[in-house]
Scaffold this motif. Sequence first.
Motif, PDB file in Angstrom:
ATOM      1  N   TRP A 144       0.925  -1.270  -0.119  1.00 26.56           N
ATOM      2  CA  TRP A 144       0.056   0.165   0.064  1.00 26.56           C
ATOM      3  C   TRP A 144       0.870   1.224  -0.022  1.00 26.56           C
ATOM      4  O   TRP A 144       0.578   2.158  -0.522  1.00 26.56           O
ATOM      5  CB  TRP A 144      -1.045  -0.145   0.971  1.00 26.56           C
ATOM      6  N   VAL A 159       1.662   2.349  -3.295  1.00 30.21           N
ATOM      7  CA  VAL A 159       0.304   3.016  -4.005  1.00 30.21           C
ATOM      8  C   VAL A 159       0.550   4.267  -3.547  1.00 30.21           C
ATOM      9  O   VAL A 159       0.333   5.298  -4.214  1.00 30.21           O
ATOM     10  CB  VAL A 159      -0.748   2.460  -3.584  1.00 30.21           C
ATOM     11  N   MET A 194      -2.405  -4.925  -7.300  1.00 28.39           N
ATOM     12  CA  MET A 194      -2.160  -3.513  -6.950  1.00 28.39           C
ATOM     13  C   MET A 194      -3.082  -2.499  -7.728  1.00 28.39           C
ATOM     14  O   MET A 194      -3.402  -1.358  -7.269  1.00 28.39           O
ATOM     15  CB  MET A 194      -0.807  -3.215  -7.719  1.00 28.39           C
ATOM     16  N   HIS A 205      -5.401   0.743  -6.096  1.00 26.20           N
ATOM     17  CA  HIS A 205      -5.559   1.916  -6.900  1.00 26.20           C
ATOM     18  C   HIS A 205      -6.930   2.354  -6.916  1.00 26.20           C
ATOM     19  O   HIS A 205      -7.279   3.504  -6.615  1.00 26.20           O
ATOM     20  CB  HIS A 205      -4.779   2.188  -8.013  1.00 26.20           C
TER      21      HIS A 205
END
Length: 585
Positions: free
Chosen positions: A174, A177, A357, A361
Amino acid sequence: MTDVLERYRKVEYPLPEYNLRWELYGAGLENLGKGGKPVHAPMPEIGPDELLARVDAVGLCFSDIKLITQGAEHPRIFGRDLANDPTVPGHEASLTIVKVGGNLKDRFHVGERYLIQADVFYRGVSMAFGYVLPGALQQYVVIGTPIIEGDEGCYLIPVRDTDGYAEVALSEPWACVVASHRIAHRETLKSMGSAWFIGADREYSARCSLGDVFAGEGGPRRLVMSNVSGGLRAQLVDESSCRGYDLIHADDVSDPDRLVREYANGRGFDDIVILGTPSPELFEQVSKKLNNGGILAIIAETPMSRKVQIDVGRIHYDGLHFVGTATRSVADAYKVERSSEPKANGKTWIIGAGGPMGQMHTQLAASKKNGPLLVVATDVDEQRLTELSKRFGEAALERGADLITLNPRAVDPDSFDETLTTLTGGRGFDDVIVMAPVPALIEQGASWLADGGILNIFAGVPRGTIATFDVSAVYLRGVRYVGSSGSLISDLRYTLEQTQKGELSPNRSVAAIGGIYAVQDGLRAVKEGSFPGKVVIWPQLEDLPLVPLVRLGEFLPNVAEKLTPSQMWTKEAEEELLRSQLKLG
């Protein structure tokens, strides 16, 4: 009798005599472990400057797949004799201290919990956890001096006793991101760096100004000036005499390699400023001469004659920035109007949104306060798109936003473009985030940027990957191309803080769970993209097979009862899992 989970948290049980660990002996999943199982190794002993940590949870990452696939050819461990010096993958880890070396007893204590920053640097050398240093695909791991006394301080970040093990482990992906949403560039020429000013149009350059682009600590150490004339030339000369940097006149730009060797330490220029509309050939030639973290600024008012080729791998891995302005002020080109965080109340397109991933997002864009009002998530897998809507559609609606999922293969290209045009009112997207390392998709995303829009190249495209962009849009319409790889300690701390405040929900990323023996199955699932989210391993559980959350009720109905109504992971499910499955001595 003391609750088993409480004993586990306080390390009130005898440590086992052995440590199950997945050692990597060469390239390929068949070389991970022995006979498809983890290695039974003796419980590690620690020295006075070391810690022994229990691995409570570890997320499986596609980066682990790259390491296992490449073996000793992987850049982080290139040339290592894995057959005789194996490593242990795994870098998304939640840890608990179970032993403390004698010299560290004033700093660390048994039972303390930590999140680890994997990008470890010690005395200038990369010692990445899960690559050079043995990682988290084992039950217990030794934490030594490179991690405790690293170049950026200690790479262990304290966490609260009340934080979930899975959500802590998933803070690492995370944070990547989050880091990609915090990209910005410096607003002045690099202090003590090397700069190259090029007059692509002598008459135009004469009418440009520097503004405050030299503000800060001293400006560049060396500046090369090519075909610059008029007032701007005089300003550069004045700056050089005032600040004491080296000013080199080099009007012949036909051999930029020589200029890099002689005036940029052979590494590339930290700043390249092009004054006037460059020919595509000039841009393509000099853009290759940027140093890592370099900025190329174009000050011009008319478009280039064609699209140009850019190494998008260097944008992602080396942090290159292309900026510009039509105001004739170099300083205006360097101004940062906004970070790479999706624009508040704007329109965001996430390309390849269905993977682990991509889901992160999408989750962040759909649920973040003051996030975009339109989130378009595209993927070629219908099941993944359905899962995206199921997981995050309601969160978007709750804050008045729309999450639209589209499969570009389900319609012809013209119909797909018409749909995007309708959704954006014909003005394009404020943010396009590309999760697929495919040049054609990166180019497509760039072509849909609105004025001032940002293309975020998140997918790990290798250096040398070329894409063709309309770079005129950078200085005429204010668009930007950004990318990032990994995260900093500051990003990890911020991510953890946001999780603890309830602003982020890493648990929503969990798609499948397993114990230590399920690692190989879990990695195979990651490689094949079997699940629309993250696989999380609890190394202390030996008998738990790989189980997708959608089938958890068939295996562990008591744990499944603790999931959310939309079958997402919770801290309560984790606690029930550990209480019912832990076997302590």
